[in-house]
Design a protein around this motif. Structure first.
Motif, PDB file in Angstrom:
ATOM      1  N   ILE A  45       1.475  -5.799   9.607  1.00 51.96           N
ATOM      2  CA  ILE A  45       1.606  -4.718   9.047  1.00 51.96           C
ATOM      3  C   ILE A  45       2.676  -4.691   8.755  1.00 51.96           C
ATOM      4  O   ILE A  45       3.639  -4.363   9.900  1.00 51.96           O
ATOM      5  N   ASP A  46       4.265  -3.964   7.635  1.00 48.23           N
ATOM      6  CA  ASP A  46       5.479  -3.594   7.414  1.00 48.23           C
ATOM      7  C   ASP A  46       4.941  -2.466   7.066  1.00 48.23           C
ATOM      8  O   ASP A  46       5.119  -2.129   5.846  1.00 48.23           O
ATOM      9  N   LEU A  47       5.328  -1.753   8.373  1.00 50.29           N
ATOM     10  CA  LEU A  47       4.858  -0.282   8.217  1.00 50.29           C
ATOM     11  C   LEU A  47       6.800   0.608   7.684  1.00 50.29           C
ATOM     12  O   LEU A  47       7.718   0.089   8.536  1.00 50.29           O
ATOM     13  N   VAL A  59       2.368  -4.641   3.009  1.00 49.71           N
ATOM     14  CA  VAL A  59       3.043  -3.554   3.486  1.00 49.71           C
ATOM     15  C   VAL A  59       3.158  -2.258   3.086  1.00 49.71           C
ATOM     16  O   VAL A  59       2.097  -2.105   2.417  1.00 49.71           O
ATOM     17  N   LEU A  60       3.406  -1.472   4.475  1.00 50.27           N
ATOM     18  CA  LEU A  60       2.523   0.121   4.245  1.00 50.27           C
ATOM     19  C   LEU A  60       3.468   1.043   3.663  1.00 50.27           C
ATOM     20  O   LEU A  60       4.195   1.061   4.871  1.00 50.27           O
ATOM     21  N   LEU A  61       3.617   1.871   2.618  1.00 47.56           N
ATOM     22  CA  LEU A  61       4.608   2.810   2.588  1.00 47.56           C
ATOM     23  C   LEU A  61       3.837   4.177   2.655  1.00 47.56           C
ATOM     24  O   LEU A  61       2.871   4.580   1.694  1.00 47.56           O
ATOM     25  N   LEU A  85       1.143  -0.734   0.087  1.00 51.37           N
ATOM     26  CA  LEU A  85      -0.043  -0.003  -0.086  1.00 51.37           C
ATOM     27  C   LEU A  85       0.677   1.380  -0.013  1.00 51.37           C
ATOM     28  O   LEU A  85       2.045   1.409   1.011  1.00 51.37           O
ATOM     29  N   VAL A  86       0.518   2.263  -0.896  1.00 49.89           N
ATOM     30  CA  VAL A  86       1.598   3.067  -1.085  1.00 49.89           C
ATOM     31  C   VAL A  86       0.236   4.253  -1.081  1.00 49.89           C
ATOM     32  O   VAL A  86       0.092   4.449  -1.364  1.00 49.89           O
ATOM     33  N   MET A  91      -1.483   7.241  13.275  1.00 48.97           N
ATOM     34  CA  MET A  91      -0.347   6.759  13.952  1.00 48.97           C
ATOM     35  C   MET A  91      -0.105   5.417  15.150  1.00 48.97           C
ATOM     36  O   MET A  91       0.364   5.064  15.099  1.00 48.97           O
ATOM     37  N   PRO A  92      -1.567   5.739  15.741  1.00 48.95           N
ATOM     38  CA  PRO A  92      -1.437   4.774  17.172  1.00 48.95           C
ATOM     39  C   PRO A  92      -1.847   2.996  17.222  1.00 48.95           C
ATOM     40  O   PRO A  92      -1.220   2.302  16.981  1.00 48.95           O
ATOM     41  N   PHE A  93      -3.142   3.665  15.871  1.00 46.35           N
ATOM     42  CA  PHE A  93      -3.312   2.575  15.873  1.00 46.35           C
ATOM     43  C   PHE A  93      -2.091   2.194  14.194  1.00 46.35           C
ATOM     44  O   PHE A  93      -2.155   0.660  14.334  1.00 46.35           O
ATOM     45  N   LEU A  94      -1.598   2.104  13.146  1.00 46.94           N
ATOM     46  CA  LEU A  94      -0.632   2.124  12.523  1.00 46.94           C
ATOM     47  C   LEU A  94       0.178   1.335  13.290  1.00 46.94           C
ATOM     48  O   LEU A  94       0.558   0.769  13.297  1.00 46.94           O
TER      49      LEU A  94
END
Length: 281
Positions: free
Chosen positions: A173-175, A147-149, A119-120, A161-164
């Motif tokens: 996820i790979d953040l 993956v989250l970019l 995900l971008v 950000m707290p959720f991610l």
């Protein structure tokens, strides 16, 4: 006596929801947590949008940012930039809002099943991608890897950000995060979100990419993944235009031969590649 024909629901008729919670995500972004007054379930697919309005405040198309498995709670995240969003921002807990939808074609999750999904997201482009993270949490193993970019201009503009961070800790996820310019207290990556692509390991033939954010960002992100040999047919982008009817009648959201409300907002990159190069289209 013959049985009467079933009455199809009117796609232009809104349902009333009540604001259960209102959260300030950044100085210019708020999230509205909505629950229907009729207690009927609201089903949607990741990537779809609703038309949301306040009494006397006009109507705007806003992507759905919540959990697709929670059919009684809607989350809409909006940037306060125009008359409609300013009107919605004046609302408080227990105030009514009106919802039409869901509309449009969402993310083709079935194409990413069993593969690495990248995900971008750029800025306010994150909320339309959040339902995919909820899906990955609820259906562990549906994606081989998620993956989250995620990039923003400043640290204050990084949303959820707290959720991610929680999803990263739980290995949902790979953040990977990046800021366009350094911010006080930021020790992470600096540069556009596209510069994060080279920091991730993936098999290009077994990777699907979903992009959401400014169109120029999506154009260069798609080119970068092409450079890394991800098949063009595996890259998808979510486009945004002002919408009115949301059912392909008014033509307000027309982009060349496409109506974003009906043919999109999610498109295969190979369908819109040339359109993304035309300024002010």
């Amino acid at each position: 006596m013959d049985n009467p024909m079933p009455i199809e629901p009117n796609p232009l008729f809104p349902r009333m929801f009540i604001i259960e919670e209102k959260r300030k995500e950044s100085p210019t972004v708020v999230s509205l947590y909505l629950r229907s007054v009729d207690d009927q379930p609201f089903d949607f697919s990741p990537g779809q949008f609703n038309m949301i309005s306040a009494i006397g405040g006009g109507e705007a198309a806003i992507s759905i940012a919540g959990d697709p498995t929670d059919t009684h709670l809607l989350i809409h995240t909006l940037r306060i930039v125009g008359n409609v969003t300013r009107s919605l921002n004046t609302l408080q807990k227990k105030d009514p809002v009106f919802i039409r939808g869901p509309y449009g074609k969402g993310w083709p999750t079935e194409q990413a099943q069993g593969k690495t999904l990248i995900l971008v997201a750029g800025g306010i482009g994150l909320p339309p991608l959040l339902p995919l993270i909820y899906k990955a949490k609820q259906q562990r193993g549906y994606f081989k890897k998620l993956v989250l970019l995620y990039g923003a201009r400043t640290k204050e503009e990084l949303l959820f950000m707290p959720f991610l961070e929680k999803m990263a800790q739980e290995k949902v996820i790979d953040l990977h995060l990046s800021l366009d310019r350094p911010s006080p207290g930021w020790n992470g990556h600096v540069g556009t979100v596209i510069t994060l692509v080279s920091t991730v390991q993936f098999d290009p033939q077994q990777t699907v990419v979903f992009c959401c954010g400014p169109e120029i960002m999506m154009r260069f992100a798609a080119r970068e993944f092409e450079r890394w040999k991800v098949p063009k047919k595996n890259i998808f982008c979510s486009l945004e235009r002002n919408m009115k009817c949301a059912i392909g009648i008014c033509g307000h959201c027309q982009l060349s031969a496409y109506f974003l409300c009906k043919d999109g907002p999610v498109f295969p990159y190979e369908k819109i590649q040339k359109l993304l190069t035309i300024e002010e289209l």
